[in-house]
Design a protein around this motif. Structure first.
Motif, PDB file in Angstrom:
ATOM      1  N   GLN A 144       0.809  -1.224   0.000  1.00  0.00           N
ATOM      2  CA  GLN A 144       0.000   0.000   0.000  1.00  0.00           C
ATOM      3  C   GLN A 144       0.843   1.276   0.000  1.00  0.00           C
ATOM      4  O   GLN A 144       0.296   2.377  -0.003  1.00  0.00           O
ATOM      5  CB  GLN A 144      -0.930  -0.012   1.213  1.00  0.00           C
ATOM      6  N   GLY A 145       2.166   1.142   0.011  1.00  0.00           N
ATOM      7  CA  GLY A 145       3.040   2.305  -0.082  1.00  0.00           C
ATOM      8  C   GLY A 145       3.246   3.061   1.215  1.00  0.00           C
ATOM      9  O   GLY A 145       3.529   4.262   1.187  1.00  0.00           O
ATOM     10  N   LEU A 146       3.158   2.378   2.359  1.00  0.00           N
ATOM     11  CA  LEU A 146       3.328   3.060   3.634  1.00  0.00           C
ATOM     12  C   LEU A 146       4.767   3.512   3.855  1.00  0.00           C
ATOM     13  O   LEU A 146       5.009   4.530   4.505  1.00  0.00           O
ATOM     14  CB  LEU A 146       2.904   2.135   4.783  1.00  0.00           C
ATOM     15  N   PHE A 147       5.735   2.804   3.290  1.00  0.00           N
ATOM     16  CA  PHE A 147       7.135   3.033   3.612  1.00  0.00           C
ATOM     17  C   PHE A 147       7.864   3.805   2.509  1.00  0.00           C
ATOM     18  O   PHE A 147       7.514   3.712   1.333  1.00  0.00           O
ATOM     19  CB  PHE A 147       7.832   1.699   3.861  1.00  0.00           C
ATOM     20  N   GLU A 148       8.897   4.531   2.913  1.00  0.00           N
ATOM     21  CA  GLU A 148       9.695   5.288   1.944  1.00  0.00           C
ATOM     22  C   GLU A 148      10.538   4.362   1.073  1.00  0.00           C
ATOM     23  O   GLU A 148      10.771   4.645  -0.096  1.00  0.00           O
ATOM     24  CB  GLU A 148      10.599   6.283   2.675  1.00  0.00           C
TER      25      GLU A 148
ATOM     26  N   ASP B  86      18.172   8.796   8.377  1.00  0.00           N
ATOM     27  CA  ASP B  86      16.877   9.386   8.744  1.00  0.00           C
ATOM     28  C   ASP B  86      15.743   8.627   8.068  1.00  0.00           C
ATOM     29  O   ASP B  86      14.688   8.385   8.671  1.00  0.00           O
ATOM     30  CB  ASP B  86      16.829  10.860   8.355  1.00  0.00           C
ATOM     31  N   LYS B  87      15.956   8.254   6.807  1.00  0.00           N
ATOM     32  CA  LYS B  87      14.928   7.497   6.084  1.00  0.00           C
ATOM     33  C   LYS B  87      14.738   6.111   6.699  1.00  0.00           C
ATOM     34  O   LYS B  87      13.600   5.649   6.867  1.00  0.00           O
ATOM     35  CB  LYS B  87      15.321   7.373   4.606  1.00  0.00           C
ATOM     36  N   ARG B  88      15.849   5.473   7.057  1.00  0.00           N
ATOM     37  CA  ARG B  88      15.751   4.157   7.692  1.00  0.00           C
ATOM     38  C   ARG B  88      15.016   4.268   9.031  1.00  0.00           C
ATOM     39  O   ARG B  88      14.176   3.433   9.369  1.00  0.00           O
ATOM     40  CB  ARG B  88      17.148   3.573   7.912  1.00  0.00           C
ATOM     41  N   ARG B  89      15.346   5.293   9.788  1.00  0.00           N
ATOM     42  CA  ARG B  89      14.704   5.466  11.098  1.00  0.00           C
ATOM     43  C   ARG B  89      13.213   5.724  10.938  1.00  0.00           C
ATOM     44  O   ARG B  89      12.398   5.182  11.696  1.00  0.00           O
ATOM     45  CB  ARG B  89      15.358   6.611  11.863  1.00  0.00           C
ATOM     46  N   ARG B  90      12.835   6.536   9.951  1.00  0.00           N
ATOM     47  CA  ARG B  90      11.405   6.814   9.746  1.00  0.00           C
ATOM     48  C   ARG B  90      10.652   5.549   9.350  1.00  0.00           C
ATOM     49  O   ARG B  90       9.535   5.303   9.837  1.00  0.00           O
ATOM     50  CB  ARG B  90      11.228   7.901   8.685  1.00  0.00           C
ATOM     51  N   ASP B  91      11.224   4.724   8.493  1.00  0.00           N
ATOM     52  CA  ASP B  91      10.554   3.473   8.137  1.00  0.00           C
ATOM     53  C   ASP B  91      10.494   2.528   9.331  1.00  0.00           C
ATOM     54  O   ASP B  91       9.504   1.807   9.511  1.00  0.00           O
ATOM     55  CB  ASP B  91      11.279   2.805   6.965  1.00  0.00           C
TER      56      ASP B  91
END
Length: 250
Positions: A48-52, A138-143
């Protein structure tokens, strides 16, 4: 998520383990089936595209699940032979009394898996050079944090699944809404500590002291599982004391 996808494949392996559980280990089904459904939910969230970075999340989630499957399989072998390759947090969770309620077995499994396995899974998919790239991290942490969205959405559904396993005491029924709030709180709290522990383990990996620091994490994680085995309202206690563990400075 399709049956041929990496997550679809790991879900099939979980289902096989559930189908092959011997009767004397039926209690292990509570965590295993909860984890199976949660893994399916992560697969749907990826679709569903939840992750970056969905491709990275998929690889990470499979690595994470494989650590549980490895501990599960090692424990079955250990029961038939001398010696043990099972990490201490999992050994305590697997050996918990079958008389404990289903919720307790689920919490024991979640605690061992998140506190001990999750930092290892993150390090398996984040290289040392990646830690030098602030934007990537930062991207890894957000996911990593977005997984909480999936888990929080599962709390009520999983509570219903557990309710179907048998009767609950009056106090458990009265405390259900509070327990759900506590679940969301300790998910956020533990995830922050997992990220801290991942950074600590990565620094140890660079410095050549990874096994020592992982051993420290194993001890801390086992102590938290042991604390969950104490009598009382576990979720209420976790809401006060916290769910996660924190590696101290080396």
């Amino acid at each position: 998520m399709t049956d041929g996808s990496p997550i679809g494949d790991v879900v099939a392996r979980m289902r096989q383990r559930a189908d092959e559980l011997p009767p004397e280990l039926a209690r292990r089904r509570f965590f295993l089936e909860t984890y199976l459904r949660t893994t399916q939910a992560v697969g749907r969230a990826i679709d569903q595209g939840l992750f970056e970075d969905p491709a990275w999340v998929e690889v990470w989630d499979v690595k994470f699940a494989e650590l549980y499957l490895r501990a599960h399989d090692a424990d079955l072998v250990t029961r038939a032979a001398e010696g043990s390759d099972v990490p201490r947090p999992w050994r305590l969770a697997f050996d918990a009394s079958p008389e404990l309620p289903a919720l307790a077995h689920v919490l024991l499994g979640i605690n061992a898996h998140v506190n001990y396995d999750l930092p290892q899974a993150l390090l398996a998919v984040i290289g040392d050079d990646d830690f030098l790239d602030p934007q990537l991290m930062d991207k890894r942490r957000r996911d990593h944090e977005r997984i909480d969205t999936v888990l929080a959405e599962r709390v009520a559904a999983e509570d219903g699944e557990l309710a179907a396993t048998g009767p609950r005491s009056l106090i458990d029924r009265v405390l259900t809404p509070l327990n759900r709030l506590a679940s969301r709180r300790f998910l956020r709290e533990s995830r922050q500590k997992v990220w801290h522990n991942t950074v600590e383990l990565q620094q140890a990996r660079v410095q050549g002291s990874y096994e020592k620091r992982l051993g420290e994490l194993e001890v801390l994680s086992a102590a938290k599982v042991a604390d969950l085995l104490r009598p009382g309202q576990v979720l209420l206690r976790l809401a006060v004391t916290g769910f996660g563990v924190t590696l101290p400075p080396p």
